[in-house]
Scaffold this motif. Structure first.
Motif, short mmCIF file in Angstrom:
data_model
loop_
_atom_site.label_atom_id
_atom_site.label_comp_id
_atom_site.label_asym_id
_atom_site.label_seq_id
_atom_site.Cartn_x
_atom_site.Cartn_y
_atom_site.Cartn_z
N GLY A 247 0.84 -1.19 0.00
CA GLY A 247 0.00 0.00 0.00
C GLY A 247 0.87 1.23 0.00
N LEU A 248 0.24 2.38 -0.11
CA LEU A 248 0.94 3.66 0.01
C LEU A 248 0.64 4.21 1.39
CD1 LEU A 248 2.60 5.98 -1.22
CD2 LEU A 248 0.45 6.94 -2.08
N TYR A 249 1.66 4.31 2.22
CA TYR A 249 1.46 4.67 3.62
C TYR A 249 2.23 5.93 3.99
CZ TYR A 249 -0.05 -0.21 3.74
OH TYR A 249 -0.68 -1.40 3.48
N ALA A 250 1.58 6.79 4.79
CA ALA A 250 2.31 7.88 5.44
C ALA A 250 3.11 7.28 6.58
CB ALA A 250 1.34 8.92 5.96
N GLN A 251 4.39 7.66 6.66
CA GLN A 251 5.30 7.05 7.63
C GLN A 251 5.93 8.11 8.51
OE1 GLN A 251 4.86 3.48 7.12
NE2 GLN A 251 7.03 3.24 6.79
N GLY A 348 7.25 3.36 -15.76
CA GLY A 348 6.57 4.52 -16.34
C GLY A 348 5.14 4.68 -15.86
N GLU A 349 4.54 3.60 -15.35
CA GLU A 349 3.16 3.68 -14.85
C GLU A 349 3.11 4.18 -13.40
OE1 GLU A 349 0.77 3.24 -16.77
OE2 GLU A 349 1.46 1.95 -18.41
N MET A 350 4.24 4.21 -12.73
CA MET A 350 4.23 4.47 -11.30
C MET A 350 3.76 5.87 -10.90
SD MET A 350 4.71 1.65 -9.86
CE MET A 350 3.95 0.87 -11.30
N PRO A 351 4.04 6.93 -11.67
CA PRO A 351 3.47 8.24 -11.28
C PRO A 351 1.95 8.22 -11.19
CG PRO A 351 5.26 8.57 -12.84
CD PRO A 351 5.01 7.09 -12.79
N GLN A 352 1.29 7.53 -12.14
CA GLN A 352 -0.17 7.45 -12.10
C GLN A 352 -0.63 6.54 -10.96
OE1 GLN A 352 -2.35 9.24 -13.64
NE2 GLN A 352 -4.10 8.19 -12.72
N VAL A 353 0.13 5.48 -10.68
CA VAL A 353 -0.19 4.61 -9.56
C VAL A 353 -0.12 5.40 -8.26
CG1 VAL A 353 0.59 2.62 -8.22
CG2 VAL A 353 0.52 2.50 -10.71
N PHE A 354 0.96 6.18 -8.10
CA PHE A 354 1.10 7.00 -6.89
C PHE A 354 -0.06 7.97 -6.76
CE2 PHE A 354 2.54 10.96 -4.89
CZ PHE A 354 2.93 10.48 -3.65
N ARG A 402 -8.27 -0.54 -8.74
CA ARG A 402 -7.86 -1.94 -8.94
C ARG A 402 -6.66 -2.00 -9.88
NH1 ARG A 402 -13.49 -3.10 -8.60
NH2 ARG A 402 -13.75 -2.78 -10.85
N TRP A 403 -6.71 -1.20 -10.93
CA TRP A 403 -5.56 -1.15 -11.85
C TRP A 403 -4.31 -0.71 -11.11
CZ3 TRP A 403 -2.60 3.18 -12.97
CH2 TRP A 403 -1.66 3.02 -13.99
N ALA A 404 -4.42 0.33 -10.29
CA ALA A 404 -3.26 0.84 -9.56
C ALA A 404 -2.70 -0.21 -8.62
CB ALA A 404 -3.64 2.11 -8.79
N ARG A 405 -3.55 -0.93 -7.92
CA ARG A 405 -3.06 -1.95 -6.98
C ARG A 405 -2.37 -3.11 -7.72
NH1 ARG A 405 -7.45 -0.05 -3.72
NH2 ARG A 405 -9.02 -1.26 -4.86
N ASP A 406 -2.90 -3.47 -8.89
CA ASP A 406 -2.26 -4.53 -9.68
C ASP A 406 -0.88 -4.08 -10.18
OD1 ASP A 406 -4.35 -6.24 -9.30
OD2 ASP A 406 -5.32 -5.81 -11.23
N MET A 465 9.69 5.78 -5.01
CA MET A 465 10.33 4.94 -4.00
C MET A 465 9.43 4.74 -2.78
SD MET A 465 13.09 3.74 -5.21
CE MET A 465 12.31 3.71 -6.83
N SER A 466 8.48 5.64 -2.55
CA SER A 466 7.47 5.39 -1.50
C SER A 466 6.66 4.15 -1.82
CB SER A 466 6.54 6.59 -1.35
OG SER A 466 7.20 7.72 -0.84
N LEU A 467 6.40 3.94 -3.12
CA LEU A 467 5.64 2.77 -3.53
C LEU A 467 6.40 1.47 -3.29
CD1 LEU A 467 4.18 4.15 -6.87
CD2 LEU A 467 2.90 3.68 -4.78
N SER A 468 7.72 1.55 -3.11
CA SER A 468 8.50 0.35 -2.86
C SER A 468 8.17 -0.26 -1.50
CB SER A 468 10.00 0.66 -2.92
OG SER A 468 10.42 1.37 -1.76
#
Length: 575
Positions: A247-251, A348-354, A402-406, A465-468
């Motif tokens: 997931g994308l989490y505030a840390q 290249g998809e990660m900016p939209q995922v974020f 759903r697309w973003a999580r995949d 890198m947050s998505l990592s």
């Protein structure tokens, strides 16, 4: 007592040793912080909410805890998410300008229980929504290395306060880069830890303080990443297993002027609140021992690292930033470390995922404690970037999510392959694409030949890198060749739960580069004639962006219309 020492110039771990040996008192250190604040804050506006009287009261009480770590050392808390009972809790918003906290949140409670004394709350952008620190309540935080420029954000107040020696340790938090980018712009270290190590922002404390219960059960095999699921199960340096759901989490995380001080503060703030309820487990949360590892653990560099540079075509990175980072890479190579260069498929998809995953967070806020869109009386009090974030969350479809999580799971699966099958120890890349820029610019909408539709786009190097979900650290590695010189930070990413190895690498780098490290803070901020900042900042690239709220609103409205048209076209094509 030693009275002739400038305690503010010393590293936190040395000051704590002096406290334990009764060579200095907590009250004397609070006074030292007060003097530094009085001398510097009028020039940089880092800490608009000091609380020295409260700090002196706590210093008089002393520390009486079996878990003492900080021994009466003053610290600062970022005014976002974390509350200190009895102090103002503004979060950079006119909505909460007069709010006073009626409770202390978990991370602050852990810090105080382990001997930290809060001396102030630091400045942020409104609700933390910006990589630039300004708000309508307290104004802008300036960069101590050139007060015409930004301290970045959203932990800009904490980073700037550290840089001028207002305090030894400062708390921050990070969703898309808010611990790392300010650290890079202020020549300090910021650590975004793995999920589960430090309590989630705003979580309430769960007594008893020590976690005497067993960790939550690990996820079943079919839910794990290797089986196509969304749970990542990994081992730390000691072979202990931990797990979390992607997931994308505030840390929450620590900021300091050197690696050992970051480790010290991590020992002081660790806690499981907010994560344990989700079933997450970090093997280092209960035991700590991060500073001890740097002192007594193995002094070894990584065997193999991956240099990801500008993330392919995703960012245009300033030549000065690349020059300084490559000098650090050359040192790594010179130590016998194998340095690979490359990218990950689908990055290249990660900016939209974020953007999609981030929008969910703002939607939840809109329907919870911060109904900034649903209540008309708040609309004129909130900056347009926050309104756009919330509207974007409300308009994002379940299909988009759903697309973003995949896509996110596919990205992390590649990281798992990289770390645990290909033997890569760390990923290296710049923290920011440009050096500190004119603080009158709200955010860059153009860097060189690249334009960005939304304010969240210019800090892709950190947001991806947050998505990592991996522990990620901003390490000071040098300065631009401009006058005045401006700090540059290198982003170092380790496998989950490997904070100890990450901090050990930072410490070894510092020892080899004592003139670069932020271990010694600035005596005075560098105050420059405002002039034409655009032609005098450290970037070799042209930078532009909105300077007023109206310009930011128009920019986001226009970009949103373009994206809405594209989304309709895509859905029509799919149908």
């Amino acid at each position: 007592m030693k009275s002739s020492i400038d305690w503010w110039k010393l590293p936190a771990h040395e000051v704590v040793t002096a406290l334990q040996k009764k060579q200095v008192t907590p009250a004397a250190l609070v006074n030292e912080c007060r003097k530094r604040w009085e001398l510097t804050d009028g020039l940089i506006n880092a800490t608009p909410l000091p609380c020295f009287d409260r700090a002196m009261e706590r210093a008089a009480v002393g520390v009486d805890s079996a878990e003492d770590v900080l021994s009466g050392l003053p610290v600062m808390i970022k005014d976002l998410g974390e509350a200190v009972e009895g102090l103002r809790w503004v979060e950079g918003s006119l909505i909460y300008e007069k709010r006073t906290a009626d409770r202390t949140t978990a991370t602050v409670a852990h810090i105080e229980r382990r001997g930290g004394i809060v001396v102030g709350k630091t400045n942020i952008p409104e609700f933390g929504a910006e990589c630039q620190t300004f708000n309508a309540v307290f104004g802008v935080t300036c960069n101590p290395f050139d007060t015409r420029l930004t301290a970045s954000g959203s932990s800009g107040g904490s980073a700037a306060a550290l840089a001028v020696g207002q305090v030894w340790l400062a708390h921050g938090n990070d969703l898309g880069g808010s611990l790392r980018s300010p650290a890079a712009y202020n020549n300090v270290i910021g650590l975004r830890p793995s999920p589960g190590l430090v309590a989630t922002p705003g979580a309430l404390p769960h007594p008893p303080w020590h976690d005497s219960t067993a960790p939550p059960p690990p996820p079943p095999a079919h839910q794990r990443l290797h089986s196509g699921g969304h749970w990542w199960v990994c081992k730390d340096e000691d072979g202990q297993e931990g797990w979390f759901k992607l997931g994308l989490y505030a840390q929450n995380g620590p900021m300091a002027r050197c690696a050992k001080d970051v480790a010290l503060f991590l020992d002081g703030m660790r806690g499981t609140e907010g994560w344990r309820e989700l079933g997450f487990h970090h093997p280092g949360a209960a035991a700590g021992g991060f500073l001890r590892y740097l002192t007594d653990g193995p002094k070894q560099l990584p065997r193999k690292v991956l240099w990801m540079g500008s993330l392919g075509d995703l960012m245009e990175v300033d030549s000065e930033v690349m020059r300084v980072c490559w000098e650090a890479i050359d040192w790594v190579k010179g130590q016998g470390v194998e340095v690979r260069e490359g990218q990950l498929a689908g990055i290249g998809e990660m900016p939209q995922v974020f953007r999609t995953l981030r929008s969910e967070i703002f939607e939840e806020k809109a329907q919870g404690e911060t109904p900034i869109v649903l209540r008309d009386e708040y609309r004129d009090l909130v900056k347009p970037e926050v309104l756009w974030n919330t509207r974007d969350g409300l308009e994002t479809s379940p299909e988009d999510r759903r697309w973003a999580r995949d896509q996110h799971r596919h990205f992390v699966s590649q990281l798992d392959q990289l770390f645990f099958r290909d033997g890569v120890d760390f990923i290296l890349l710049p923290c920011a694409p440009i050096p500190p820029f004119d603080h009158r610019i709200r955010y860059p909408s153009r860097i060189g030949s690249m334009t960005f539709p939304f304010y969240t786009e210019w800090f892709r190097l950190t947001s991806i890198m947050s998505l990592s979900c991996c522990p990620t650290l901003s390490l000071p590695v040098g300065f631009t060749s401009t006058s005045p010189p401006l700090p540059i930070g290198l982003q170092v990413v380790a496998p989950p739960f490997r904070e100890k190895s990450l901090l050990q690498f930072a410490s070894l780098y510092e020892e080899a580069h004592p003139s670069i490290s932020g271990r010694v803070s600035l005596e005075h901020p560098v105050v420059c004639d405002p002039g034409d900042v655009i032609s005098t900042h450290g970037s070799c690239l042209a930078i532009d962006g909105p300077r007023t709220a109206e310009e930011a609103r128009v920019h986001h409205d226009e970009s949103s219309r373009v994206y809405a048209d594209r989304r309709r076209e895509l859905h029509a094509w799919v149908d």
